[in-house]
Write a protein that holds these residues in place. Structure first.
Motif, short mmCIF file in Angstrom:
data_model
loop_
_atom_site.label_atom_id
_atom_site.label_comp_id
_atom_site.label_asym_id
_atom_site.label_seq_id
_atom_site.Cartn_x
_atom_site.Cartn_y
_atom_site.Cartn_z
N PHE A 39 0.74 -1.15 -0.02
CA PHE A 39 0.08 -0.05 0.00
C PHE A 39 0.88 1.23 0.03
O PHE A 39 1.99 1.05 0.49
CB PHE A 39 -0.72 0.04 1.30
N GLN A 40 0.39 2.33 -0.44
CA GLN A 40 0.97 3.57 -0.61
C GLN A 40 0.41 4.78 0.14
O GLN A 40 -0.66 5.01 0.45
CB GLN A 40 1.00 3.93 -2.06
N VAL A 76 -13.05 2.59 4.66
CA VAL A 76 -11.83 1.38 4.57
C VAL A 76 -11.99 0.64 3.41
O VAL A 76 -10.69 0.11 3.06
CB VAL A 76 -12.18 0.61 5.83
N GLN A 77 -13.15 0.38 2.96
CA GLN A 77 -13.09 -0.45 1.74
C GLN A 77 -12.73 0.08 0.66
O GLN A 77 -11.60 -0.65 -0.11
CB GLN A 77 -14.80 -0.83 1.53
N GLN A 78 -12.94 1.61 0.38
CA GLN A 78 -12.22 2.14 -0.77
C GLN A 78 -10.77 2.03 -0.82
O GLN A 78 -10.07 1.92 -1.60
CB GLN A 78 -12.70 3.65 -0.65
N SER A 111 -8.25 0.68 -3.36
CA SER A 111 -7.25 1.47 -4.22
C SER A 111 -5.81 1.43 -3.66
O SER A 111 -4.92 1.78 -4.40
CB SER A 111 -7.69 3.09 -3.80
N ARG A 112 -5.64 0.99 -2.34
CA ARG A 112 -4.33 0.84 -1.96
C ARG A 112 -3.58 2.04 -1.43
O ARG A 112 -2.37 2.04 -1.76
CB ARG A 112 -3.41 -0.09 -2.60
N ARG A 113 -4.29 3.27 -1.43
CA ARG A 113 -3.75 4.40 -1.08
C ARG A 113 -4.57 5.02 -0.19
O ARG A 113 -5.74 5.13 -0.13
CB ARG A 113 -3.50 5.35 -2.41
#
Length: 747
Positions: free
Chosen positions: A503-504, A522-524, A528-530
């Protein structure tokens, strides 16, 4: 000649003592590896300077003089800068040592003594250690020894018939000088004028007393205390000092709003409207102290640029003198409804426990047992860390403290009712609008070991918290990351490693507006991993709960590793250092930190030596097995490969002189025979032994006699020609197989 050597060695020893005092002064404030490398390099260069002569000695001395400067540049390049003043002290010390090494007359030696003496006295004067007086006493004793020795040498040269310097004179003078110094220190230590600290129980805020507080100039409330000691970590200061020309004291929630964004106004909650962000007086915000701070939302809008005055003197919110790369907690939340974090458990304590240690009043959290023993154990096992926290402009009654804070201490404060523990376990000062600015808090916090985590995490498992059957994104991601057969701590490490690497971190990313009510930030974030650190912490907390472990979200400040200013003696904590992280509960009620956000230093839990050994054995047993098999095979075949090694050594010795080749040949034969148990008996000459050894083999015996005759001619008759061939024939004939036959057929 001996007296001249001793006359130079003694100033060299005193210079080394001065450098040792500087090393002890620099050790607590600098990177251990860089400092050790610097002084090891100095020791090597000094040894070379003492052993070399001519140009080599000059080059070594030049290296000694340049070493402190070079290592100061290296430390600054790798991000571990050392204070310029400390590097200068080291340069003084190496100068004294260089003069003592190069000295050819008494004047240079005297200059070396003066420099080393100044350095020892100066380091003792600025050191906070109670053992700092040891170095000056040792230097004085050594200097007296040197002066007495020089005096006896002069008398010995002037009147050799009537004066003799005996060994008993010098120790007697040294013992007398040492007793005199110790007696003087002991006599004046209890008679020096000292101050009487305030005992009335109120908190001074205007600079303290000029006698009890070295950074203030006069008494309480006189106005002269406007100096405020803003860079001194042991004083209280006036709130009208130049630090507070612009009063922009913000709460933690204001800082999160500036850095992350304000909480989004949704139908799930009613929030109070904030003031217009475009106004210049926007520093006085509505979110004062703890009002409105009962929850922390993960659904936030993009942050707006916070306007500041140009004449602000400092942006520091806190100043911290202690380990860097740590987190200072201000709020904790244990319940999450998908959007908002709240605190439902009650860890409230009516009273802290007051314990007097070393004349100071420490206020302990009652859940920690044996506070005096734990605090005294700090210097023995490093189980307790003690730091200094100065609060500058934080609009809060809470104290931002490290994980597992056991006790706090404020200068001149002896009333335990000044402090309480809030519902979430954080310490605060009741009955106030905020903690008085410039308040300095001594903080004693416990250091956990990895052994404690591994032993107590397994018992902390709660089936009620486990949600492995829930088909949600956190559950699916957790089951895909962790190994269900691993220990709980290893499972936590797997989750943290996944978040920190896959994640970033980006605080500018905000959750998108969605129409689906089930869609949460949190789901978003997981898709998106950001996202910001509050989303990293929330995701980690929910994923660790999938393992059945209690977790909670913590908000506070992060002390950056590069924020420590060696000149000022503290690390500065800015509004941009607001941070969110996770705590996991152990079975004894204690909580330990987890850092899932990349770019932030993870908390260090050192394992014991026994645990390190077990981990190394578990991780490296295949390599250990292979190494053991190889070592066993090497031992069983040692005769063969050692014989190959002897042959290689012999073939590479063609450049040697005939005399040395003869010596090497007989040593190779002796080594081969020793592997087979045919060692030369003590008392036998090499000629006797080799002739006895080869007696049953005529060819070998003839070669042995030729070799012995040739060796006698070389050693005693200076013969040179024809020696190489005889020695080579001896080494070839008496190989391992031939010696093995001679073993079965002894003479």
């Amino acid at each position: 000649m001996q007296s001249t050597s001793l006359r130079k060695v003694e100033p060299q020893a005193l210079s080394v003592l001065a450098l040792s005092a500087v090393f002890l002064l620099r050790k607590p404030a600098e990177h251990a590896a860089v400092l050790t490398a610097e002084f090891v390099t100095l020791a090597i260069l000094c040894g070379l300077a003492m052993g070399f002569h001519g140009r080599r000695r000059v080059a070594s001395i030049a290296g000694v003089l340049c070493c402190p400067i070079v290592f100061a540049m290296i430390a600054r390049a790798i991000g571990q800068p050392s204070a310029f003043e400390l590097s200068t002290l080291t340069s003084f010390g190496v100068t004294a040592l260089a003069l003592a090494i190069l000295a050819k007359d008494r004047r240079v030696l005297a200059l070396s003594l003066v420099i080393s003496g100044f350095l020892v006295l100066f380091t003792a004067a600025i050191s906070d250690s109670s053992l700092a007086i040891v170095a000056p006493v040792l230097w004085m004793v050594g200097c007296v020894w040197h002066l007495v020795a020089s005096r006896w040498e002069k008398l010995d040269l002037a009147m050799p018939e009537s004066v003799s310097s005996t060994w008993t004179n010098r120790p007697a003078v040294i013992v007398f000088s040492g007793l005199l110094l110790i007696g003087t220190v002991w006599g004046v230590k209890d008679h020096a004028w000292k101050t009487h600290p305030l005992k009335s129980g109120f908190m001074p805020v205007s600079g303290g007393s000029k006698w009890s507080d070295p950074a203030a100039r006069s008494g309480v409330g006189t106005g002269d205390a406007a100096i405020a000691a803003k860079d001194h970590a042991e004083s209280f200061g006036a709130v009208d000092s130049d630090v507070f020309i612009e009063s922009k004291q913000s709460s933690l929630f204001d800082m999160f709003n500036d850095m992350v964004g304000e909480p989004r106004k949704t139908k799930y909650e009613q929030r109070q409207a904030l003031a217009n962000q475009n106004l210049i007086p926007s520093h006085q915000k509505t979110a004062k102290t703890e009002r409105g701070g009962g929850s922390f939302s993960t659904d936030r809008i993009a942050p707006k640029k916070h306007q500041k005055f140009d004449d602000a003197k400092s942006d520091d919110v806190l100043q911290w003198d202690g380990p860097t790369g740590i987190r200072l907690a201000l709020h904790r939340y244990d319940t999450f409804d998908g959007i908002d974090w709240t605190q439902t458990a009650d860890y409230h304590q009516d009273e802290l426990k007051s314990v007097e240690i070393g004349g100071n009043h420490w206020f302990f959290d009652p859940k920690f047992r044996s506070p005096r023993r734990n605090l005294n154990r700090a210097s023995e096992e490093d189980s307790i860390s003690v730091g200094l926290l100065k609060i500058l402009r934080l609009d809060s009654v809470r104290l931002p403290l490290p994980m597992l804070t056991q006790a706090i201490h404020l200068k001149d404060i002896d009333r335990v009712d000044f402090f309480r523990i809030d519902q979430d376990g954080c310490m605060f000062m009741p009955g106030r609008e905020q903690v008085p600015p410039m308040t300095v808090v001594h903080v004693a916090s416990e250091n956990l070991r990895e052994d404690d985590l591994r032993n107590r995490l397994f018992d902390s498992y709660s089936p009620q918290l486990a949600m492995r059957d829930n088909d949600n994104e956190c559950g699916r991601l957790t089951r895909g990351i962790v190994d269900e057969t691993a220990e709980p701590l290893d499972q936590i490490h797997s989750i943290v490693h996944h978040l920190r690497t896959k994640f970033q971190f980006d605080r500018q990313v905000t959750p998108q507006e969605v129409t689906d009510e089930s869609e949460v930030p949190v789901q978003q974030f997981l898709r998106s991993r950001r996202g910001g650190d509050h989303l990293f912490a929330t995701a980690a907390a929910m994923m660790i709960r999938e393992l059945g472990l209690p977790t909670r979200l913590v908000t506070g400040f992060y002390v950056r590793p590069n924020s420590f200013d060696f000149a000022a003696g503290h690390a500065s904590v800015l509004p941009s250092d607001v941070h969110a992280w996770v705590e996991v509960q152990l079975n004894d009620g204690r909580w330990f930190e987890v850092e899932p956000t990349p770019g932030f230093v993870e908390p260090l839990y050192r394992p014991s030596l026994w645990l390190q050994t077990k981990k190394l054995a578990a991780a490296s047993w295949p390599y250990a097995l292979i190494t053991g098999l190889v070592a066993g095979a090497g031992y069983l075949s040692r005769r063969m490969w050692l014989d190959w090694l002897f042959v290689l050594v012999w073939k590479s010795a063609g450049w040697m002189s005939p005399k040395r080749r003869c010596g090497l040949a007989i040593r190779v034969v002796e080594a081969r025979a020793g592997l087979l148990g045919l060692r030369r008996p003590r008392g036998n000459t090499q000629r006797q032994w080799i002739q006895q050894l080869t007696q049953t083999d005529p060819a070998c015996h003839k070669t042995a006699i030729e070799f012995c005759d040739m060796a006698d001619a070389i050693y005693f008759g200076h013969r040179q020609a024809g020696s190489a061939g005889v020695a080579t024939r001896l080494v070839r004939r008496l190989d391992r197989r031939t010696l093995l036959k001679l073993t079965h057929n002894p003479s």
